[in-house]
Motif scaffolding. Structure first.
Motif, mmCIF file in Angstrom:
data_model
loop_
_atom_site.group_PDB
_atom_site.id
_atom_site.type_symbol
_atom_site.label_atom_id
_atom_site.label_comp_id
_atom_site.label_asym_id
_atom_site.label_seq_id
_atom_site.Cartn_x
_atom_site.Cartn_y
_atom_site.Cartn_z
ATOM 1 N N THR A 174 0.830 -1.199 0.000
ATOM 2 C CA THR A 174 0.000 0.000 0.000
ATOM 3 C C THR A 174 0.869 1.255 0.000
ATOM 4 O O THR A 174 2.049 1.209 0.349
ATOM 5 C CB THR A 174 -0.924 0.025 1.234
ATOM 6 N N LYS A 175 0.281 2.378 -0.348
ATOM 7 C CA LYS A 175 1.005 3.645 -0.429
ATOM 8 C C LYS A 175 0.963 4.381 0.915
ATOM 9 O O LYS A 175 0.712 5.588 0.974
ATOM 10 C CB LYS A 175 0.465 4.513 -1.548
ATOM 11 N N ARG A 176 1.268 3.657 1.972
ATOM 12 C CA ARG A 176 1.188 4.225 3.315
ATOM 13 C C ARG A 176 2.143 5.401 3.488
ATOM 14 O O ARG A 176 1.859 6.336 4.227
ATOM 15 C CB ARG A 176 1.518 3.120 4.327
ATOM 16 N N TRP A 177 3.287 5.364 2.845
ATOM 17 C CA TRP A 177 4.307 6.391 3.057
ATOM 18 C C TRP A 177 4.371 7.382 1.902
ATOM 19 O O TRP A 177 5.360 8.061 1.735
ATOM 20 C CB TRP A 177 5.664 5.726 3.283
ATOM 21 N N GLY A 178 3.310 7.468 1.115
ATOM 22 C CA GLY A 178 3.264 8.432 0.033
ATOM 23 C C GLY A 178 3.024 7.767 -1.305
ATOM 24 O O GLY A 178 3.267 6.563 -1.477
ATOM 25 N N ALA A 179 2.544 8.541 -2.258
ATOM 26 C CA ALA A 179 2.241 8.018 -3.580
ATOM 27 C C ALA A 179 3.481 7.395 -4.211
ATOM 28 O O ALA A 179 4.558 7.994 -4.221
ATOM 29 C CB ALA A 179 1.716 9.138 -4.472
ATOM 30 N N GLY A 180 3.322 6.180 -4.699
ATOM 31 C CA GLY A 180 4.408 5.503 -5.376
ATOM 32 C C GLY A 180 5.374 4.771 -4.485
ATOM 33 O O GLY A 180 6.346 4.180 -4.971
ATOM 34 N N THR A 181 5.129 4.768 -3.143
ATOM 35 C CA THR A 181 6.069 4.094 -2.240
ATOM 36 C C THR A 181 5.732 2.630 -2.020
ATOM 37 O O THR A 181 6.454 1.938 -1.288
ATOM 38 C CB THR A 181 6.139 4.813 -0.882
#
Length: 524
Positions: free
Chosen positions: A384-391
């Motif tokens: 999932t993108k928990r730490w920002g878009a594209g992470t």
């Protein structure tokens, strides 16, 4: 003596957030930390110790869902801490179908209305869809935000007899004794699932005082290296507010984390000593592992959810009855393995038919022989993108190399863990031919293993499919199952809403010792 049966029992000891570094069998001057884990060390000396074991997703709920199913998030539903386990084969269900009595005691952090997932019994645990962590009374006053996790680290306020680790031991011993009385010829699989060393970072003073203020070490690595300013590093630091944790607070929290590891080891030692005395380990496989690691200020970060070794690597020890009898060689194995391997491995060790389509590899022959397994690449996810878009990222570990591929952040990361175990140097653009070849090979493998766009579509579909109403959660998340089937809460009333007997016992009890605390006088 307990009656014997042909198939071995399985005692699955599962903890929460135990970094691979925190075993005293490891040299603290090298990989390890100065913890004291004699119980787990004894298992490594008489068992198969997989030193490079990785969880499938370095986060509580998805890791546990993937472990129980032996499958990745696409097919198991283990995306994040709000996920529900999909209807599919589970390790306890397969063992129950094979004739085993199955039981889960303690935390499993399962969402939704499927709380047994193949276990036939749950005498005590988090059957509310909540986390099952037993917060300190001070956390109930001050909240449970990310800043409280390190700020409130120290000595537990909870009487030891009420700590959930003790409750898990008591209920485990009681269940196995009752099972031996009721059905001595039936093999059993019991998972005792503990919360420590997961926060709250509190432990009895005899453990905490060993490390604070003296005895705690600095992290193996700070916020340095080629990924110190990586977009995911920044996002993770922002999300967990780790840049707000000052040096003294960080060291005190590390001391408390070490104390939690020692406390858990003591708890496990008490359990195993009692079961051994009762003969309940005579024909029993013991497994110890954890759902994910703990960064504990390494790379300037805390907790989990990243590619770093301290987040993704966990202890994994499997001890057979033959190991304890000296009939199988103990082994320390360096081949990277996955918690996905546990499902097929336990089937292999116990002669239980294994379902098709699992993501793991049967390691039972390596356990029996002590020889390194032919495992192949290991992979894990932060889906999932928990730490920002594209992470969102996939990690592939093969031999000495570890590659991290992101959905929308370029370039990939490549580490040579033999030469650079602290992951300081990204080799992805290195001109060295050996590194370039590894980058191409592992990059292609990562692309073949995981499609980020398909994963997003599947995650959205799973969320629509599994919109079951949440269970009515208790404040503590830990329930007892009564013989008549009712679920009740005990620790909440005692810990958080106690019935006060005396406000100031020193004013009433004539020989109240001077060294004991006196209640503070209330202002008018």
């Amino acid at each position: 003596m307990p009656a014997q049966h042909n198939q071995p029992n399985v005692l699955f000891l599962l903890s929460d957030e135990h970094s691979f570094r925190c075993l005293s069998a490891l040299d603290p001057a090298n990989e390890g930390e100065p913890v004291r884990t004699p119980t787990l060390d004894s298992l490594t000396r008489q068992g198969a110790w997989f030193k490079q074991a990785y969880c499938q997703v370095p986060l509580c709920t998805p890791s546990r869902i993937c472990l129980l199913t032996g499958r990745n998030p696409m097919t198991s539903g283990g995306w994040d801490n709000c996920s529900y386990l999909k209807p599919t084969d589970t390790l306890p269900a397969v063992f129950a179908e094979a004739g085993y009595e199955t039981c889960l005691i303690g935390k499993m952090h399962l969402g939704g209305d499927r709380q047994f997932v193949g276990f036939r019994h749950r005498p005590y645990g988090d059957m509310t869809g909540g986390t099952g962590h037993q917060w300190e009374p001070m956390h109930r006053r001050g909240g449970q935000g990310v800043r409280d996790r390190t700020r409130d680290a120290g000595i537990t306020e909870i009487p030891e007899s009420l700590l959930q680790e003790r409750c898990i031991n008591t209920e485990t011993i009681a269940f196995l004794r009752e099972h031996q009385h009721r059905a001595p010829q039936q093999p059993w699989m019991l998972c005792a699932s503990y919360s420590r060393p997961h926060f709250p970072l509190t432990a009895p003073s005899r453990h905490f005082d060993k490390y604070w203020p003296q005895g705690v070490t600095e992290p193996k690595v700070g916020r340095t290296g080629d990924t110190a300013d990586h977009p995911m590093t920044r996002g993770m630091a922002r999300g967990f507010r780790t840049e707000d944790v000052g040096p003294e607070e960080a060291q005190k929290a590390r001391a408390a984390y070490f104390a939690c590891v020692d406390w858990l080891d003591e708890i496990l030692g008490d359990l195993l000593a009692t079961l051994e005395r009762d003969g309940l380990l005579d024909n029993t496989i013991i497994v110890y592992t954890s759902d994910h690691g703990e960064l504990a200020a390494e790379h300037g970060l805390w907790f989990k959810g990243s590619w770093h070794e301290a987040s993704a690597r966990v202890p994994l020890i499997i001890q057979t009855p033959e190991h304890r009898r000296g009939q199988q060689p103990a082994a320390t194995l360096e081949t990277p393995v996955s918690l996905a391997d546990l499902f097929p491995t336990l089937c292999g060790l116990c002669g239980v038919p294994c379902p098709d389509g699992l993501d793991g590899v049967d390691l039972s022959e390596a356990i029996r022989s002590g020889a390194e397994p032919q495992r192949g690449p290991v992979w894990l996810l932060n889906p999932t993108k928990r730490w920002g878009a594209g992470t969102e990222h996939i990690v592939v570990r093969d031999g000495r190399y570890k590659l991290v591929r992101f959905r929308g952040v370029e370039p990939d990361l490549l580490f040579d863990l033999e030469a650079d175990p602290l992951e300081q140097h990204n080799l992805i653009e290195s001109p060295a031919h050996a590194h370039a070849a590894a980058a191409v090979r592992l990059g292609a493998l990562a692309r073949s293993l995981w499609d980020f766009d398909a994963a997003q579509r599947q995650q959205e579909a799973d969320k629509q499919l599994l919109l079951d109403p949440p269970l009515a959660a208790s404040a503590s998340g830990n329930l007892y199952t009564l013989p008549d089937g009712r679920l009740i809460v005990l620790d909440e009333a005692v810990l958080y809403h106690p019935r006060l007997a005396l406000e100031d016992p020193a004013a009433t009890i004539a020989d109240w010792p001077a060294h004991l605390p006196r209640a503070a006088k209330q202002a008018d």
